[in-house]
Design a protein around this motif. Structure first.
Motif, PDB file in Angstrom:
ATOM      1  N   VAL A  69      44.363 -55.243  28.218  1.00  0.00           N
ATOM      2  CA  VAL A  69      43.457 -55.087  29.529  1.00  0.00           C
ATOM      3  C   VAL A  69      42.621 -56.291  29.441  1.00  0.00           C
ATOM      4  N   LEU A  70      42.755 -57.215  30.633  1.00  0.00           N
ATOM      5  CA  LEU A  70      41.915 -58.252  30.733  1.00  0.00           C
ATOM      6  C   LEU A  70      41.386 -58.428  31.963  1.00  0.00           C
ATOM      7  N   ILE A  71      40.319 -59.209  32.310  1.00  0.00           N
ATOM      8  CA  ILE A  71      39.722 -59.371  33.551  1.00  0.00           C
ATOM      9  C   ILE A  71      40.356 -60.459  34.489  1.00  0.00           C
ATOM     10  N   LEU A  72      40.696 -59.680  35.754  1.00  0.00           N
ATOM     11  CA  LEU A  72      41.064 -60.630  36.895  1.00  0.00           C
ATOM     12  C   LEU A  72      39.955 -61.771  37.205  1.00  0.00           C
ATOM     13  N   LYS A  73      40.308 -63.378  37.157  1.00  0.00           N
ATOM     14  CA  LYS A  73      39.051 -64.105  37.574  1.00  0.00           C
ATOM     15  C   LYS A  73      39.172 -64.685  39.068  1.00  0.00           C
ATOM     16  N   ASN A 117      48.816 -65.238  47.274  1.00  0.00           N
ATOM     17  CA  ASN A 117      49.861 -64.674  46.434  1.00  0.00           C
ATOM     18  C   ASN A 117      49.657 -65.193  44.854  1.00  0.00           C
ATOM     19  N   ARG A 118      48.656 -65.614  44.399  1.00  0.00           N
ATOM     20  CA  ARG A 118      48.441 -65.772  43.117  1.00  0.00           C
ATOM     21  C   ARG A 118      47.388 -65.023  42.613  1.00  0.00           C
ATOM     22  N   TRP A 119      47.503 -64.577  41.162  1.00  0.00           N
ATOM     23  CA  TRP A 119      46.341 -64.150  40.510  1.00  0.00           C
ATOM     24  C   TRP A 119      46.026 -64.587  39.271  1.00  0.00           C
ATOM     25  N   TYR A 120      44.923 -64.830  38.945  1.00  0.00           N
ATOM     26  CA  TYR A 120      44.366 -65.836  37.722  1.00  0.00           C
ATOM     27  C   TYR A 120      43.627 -64.873  36.656  1.00  0.00           C
ATOM     28  N   PHE A 121      43.978 -65.363  35.348  1.00  0.00           N
ATOM     29  CA  PHE A 121      43.364 -64.837  34.250  1.00  0.00           C
ATOM     30  C   PHE A 121      43.199 -65.923  32.999  1.00  0.00           C
ATOM     31  N   LEU A 168      43.391 -71.477  31.494  1.00  0.00           N
ATOM     32  CA  LEU A 168      43.263 -70.639  32.894  1.00  0.00           C
ATOM     33  C   LEU A 168      44.702 -70.470  33.304  1.00  0.00           C
ATOM     34  N   TYR A 169      45.227 -69.304  33.494  1.00  0.00           N
ATOM     35  CA  TYR A 169      46.488 -69.113  34.077  1.00  0.00           C
ATOM     36  C   TYR A 169      46.552 -68.449  35.448  1.00  0.00           C
ATOM     37  N   SER A 170      47.508 -69.059  36.257  1.00  0.00           N
ATOM     38  CA  SER A 170      47.909 -68.485  37.408  1.00  0.00           C
ATOM     39  C   SER A 170      49.249 -67.557  37.311  1.00  0.00           C
TER      40      SER A 170
END
Length: 218
Positions: free
Chosen positions: A68-72, A77-81, A180-182
């Motif tokens: 489990v991590l936090i959404l940044k 249509n892109r999600w980042y962590f 940082l990833y998308s």
């Protein structure tokens, strides 16, 4: 300590509601728009840590892994962590960028499942994300040993003491391994629970730059 038994687990209640209604009509073109709408509802309804998500990856043997991590952030249509590139998940992402994200908001009976491909953001974007973290979080990350074996707890305390001083004395220090990833989504499913188990499921699928959606059986 109370023993966990099959009967005890069966007696635990689930999906009792009441839940908000979800009418899959006039859906937005892009799944990220519906996701943002649902996330805002989760925040308004007081869901605990609505930005927490499960990131699923695979290791070099093809075995699944999850945490489990936090959404940044969320964009079209892109999600980042973010995480350390030298952590277990960071190493797995280097070998196989295909991932799944799962959000579950039990208080409102909603789940969102995302499948897509990760990519590293720029060094500037990663540095900006790192500097937006709390002093404590930056100090821990600067130890640079995430996912490695810890022999003695005192070793962590000693290392953390040093990096806390570093953060205080040089607050612009950034971990070279912080990334940082998308996640560019290929498929997104929205699941609304129903107390009678007549769940509503809408699946978005990407075809090049266009998105289609369909209903799924519960």
């Amino acid at each position: 300590m109370k023993k966990i038994t099959k009967d005890l687990l069966r007696d635990l209640k689930s999906l009792v509601g009441p839940f908000p209604k979800f009418y899959p009509k006039n859906l937005p073109e892009y799944p990220s728009d519906l996701f943002i709408e649902w996330l805002n509802i989760a925040i308004e309804e007081g869901v605990h840590e609505p930005h927490a998500m499960t990131l699923s990856t695979v290791n070099e043997k093809g075995a699944p892994d999850a945490r489990v991590l936090i959404l940044k952030d969320v964009s079209r249509n892109r999600w980042y962590f973010a995480t350390s590139a030298t952590s277990r998940k960071g190493e797995q992402l280097k070998r196989n960028p295909n991932v799944a994200l799962t959000f579950y908001w039990s208080e409102i009976g909603r789940q969102v499942r995302i499948r897509g491909v990760t990519s590293e953001m720029s060094a500037d974007a990663s540095a900006k994300d790192f500097l937006e973290r709390s002093d404590e979080a930056r100090a821990v990350a600067l130890i640079e040993y995430q996912s490695k074996e810890l022999i003695k707890r005192q070793t962590l305390d000693d290392a953390l003491s040093k990096t806390k001083k570093l953060v205080k004395g040089a607050p612009d220090t950034v971990s070279a391994n912080w990334k940082l990833y998308s996640v560019a989504a290929d498929e997104v499913e929205f699941w609304q629970a129903d107390s009678e188990r007549k769940h509503v499921r809408v699946q978005y699928q990407r075809n090049d730059e266009h998105w289609g959606h369909r209903l799924l059986w519960p």
